[in-house]
Write an enzyme that holds these catalytic residues in place. Sequence first.
Site, PDB file in Angstrom:
ATOM      1  N   ASN A  27       1.180  -2.949   7.059  1.00  0.00           N
ATOM      2  CA  ASN A  27       1.144  -1.664   6.371  1.00  0.00           C
ATOM      3  C   ASN A  27       0.211  -0.667   7.061  1.00  0.00           C
ATOM      4  O   ASN A  27       0.551   0.496   7.262  1.00  0.00           O
ATOM      5  CB  ASN A  27       0.706  -1.872   4.918  1.00  0.00           C
ATOM      6  CG  ASN A  27       0.812  -0.607   4.108  1.00  0.00           C
ATOM      7  OD1 ASN A  27       1.837   0.056   4.110  1.00  0.00           O
ATOM      8  ND2 ASN A  27      -0.256  -0.254   3.424  1.00  0.00           N
ATOM      9  N   LYS A  79     -14.591  -6.653  -4.000  1.00  0.00           N
ATOM     10  CA  LYS A  79     -13.436  -7.414  -3.509  1.00  0.00           C
ATOM     11  C   LYS A  79     -13.256  -8.666  -4.350  1.00  0.00           C
ATOM     12  O   LYS A  79     -14.227  -9.321  -4.728  1.00  0.00           O
ATOM     13  CB  LYS A  79     -13.628  -7.819  -2.042  1.00  0.00           C
ATOM     14  CG  LYS A  79     -13.454  -6.666  -1.059  1.00  0.00           C
ATOM     15  CD  LYS A  79     -12.004  -6.265  -0.920  1.00  0.00           C
ATOM     16  CE  LYS A  79     -11.854  -5.136   0.083  1.00  0.00           C
ATOM     17  NZ  LYS A  79     -10.463  -4.713   0.235  1.00  0.00           N
ATOM     18  N   THR A 136      -3.571   4.225   3.980  1.00  0.00           N
ATOM     19  CA  THR A 136      -4.624   3.599   4.788  1.00  0.00           C
ATOM     20  C   THR A 136      -4.384   3.834   6.273  1.00  0.00           C
ATOM     21  O   THR A 136      -5.282   4.259   7.005  1.00  0.00           O
ATOM     22  CB  THR A 136      -4.720   2.095   4.488  1.00  0.00           C
ATOM     23  OG1 THR A 136      -4.889   1.904   3.082  1.00  0.00           O
ATOM     24  CG2 THR A 136      -5.913   1.491   5.205  1.00  0.00           C
ATOM     25  N   SER A 157      -5.670   5.705  -4.034  1.00  0.00           N
ATOM     26  CA  SER A 157      -5.764   4.967  -5.294  1.00  0.00           C
ATOM     27  C   SER A 157      -6.490   5.818  -6.344  1.00  0.00           C
ATOM     28  O   SER A 157      -6.105   5.850  -7.516  1.00  0.00           O
ATOM     29  CB  SER A 157      -6.506   3.644  -5.098  1.00  0.00           C
ATOM     30  OG  SER A 157      -5.631   2.621  -4.690  1.00  0.00           O
TER      31      SER A 157
END
Length: 313
Positions: A122, A8, A94, A248
């Site tokens: 989202n 991250k 997601t 991804s």
Amino acid sequence: DLPFGGGKGGLAININDFDNNEMENISRNFSSVLYNYIGSDYDIPAPDVGTNSKIIDWMVDEHYKRSENKIDSLSTYTGKSISNNGSKWREQATGYGVALCVKEALKNDMNGKTFIVQGFGNVGSYAVKTLESYGMKLLAVADNSGYYEVTNDMDYNYLDNIIKENGDLSKLQKKINKEDFFSLKCDVVIPAALELQITKPIAEIMDCSLIVEGANGPVDMEGEKVLHNKGIQVIPDVLANSGGVLVSYYEWVQNKSCEYWDEEIVKEKMDVKMKETYLKINNIVKDKDCTFREACYVYALDKIDNIYKTKGM
């Protein structure tokens, strides 16, 4: 089981403090600083909280200006817009993956089951949309404007229209507090906003059978102990919200091969992979009589251990 690691990083800013031109400058400058540390076969950034495909497109373009290889630039970033060689179904992935985990946990017995969602961005919004398509009923929702009970006519489309018109859910009438929200009796709770939301006091008042972590780290350690003692199952973030990084990966594969898949192909691949992974972890839960989070760590650590053994370490 993807050929990706994980990490991250980001910028500690509130995107609402900046206009479009400022955000473009920030995004491009961030990309230029990252340039020497990322690449299609090295580190591959992807979007998270506060980012979207427009921001990623700016960053890709800035990377491309410095690169001699356009294909390399495209496959260095994921989460791009469709017109900029992004993958179909990336934006929905997601939240859709969260819903798939709910589906597996409830063994497809979903019609009439109830749920609440903290966060209608989202992740939360696509989770709501998918779970309603499975026959589940949303009882309450929260966003940065507050917590709200919903009535029978307030489905995904209704809430989505309010967001489009108003920017948040503050036009909803039946506002409640955080404690009332989390204490609602329901089958499934989906925290899909910020970290450390379900603390020990919140866990003690919860009345559900399943929590599926749409956000990163929404249940703290003390809260999880309480939930375990109450028999409330938690599907952890590392499994539940991995649909984003999964697609991804699919985007990266498509970019590397210069081949692009229809939405149904991406969804089908995602369905198979998420179910396969869920069942692997579920088998460990049964075999070792442990929590889902512990099972995820067992699986990951065993995999690392096996790699060391192949190297004679």
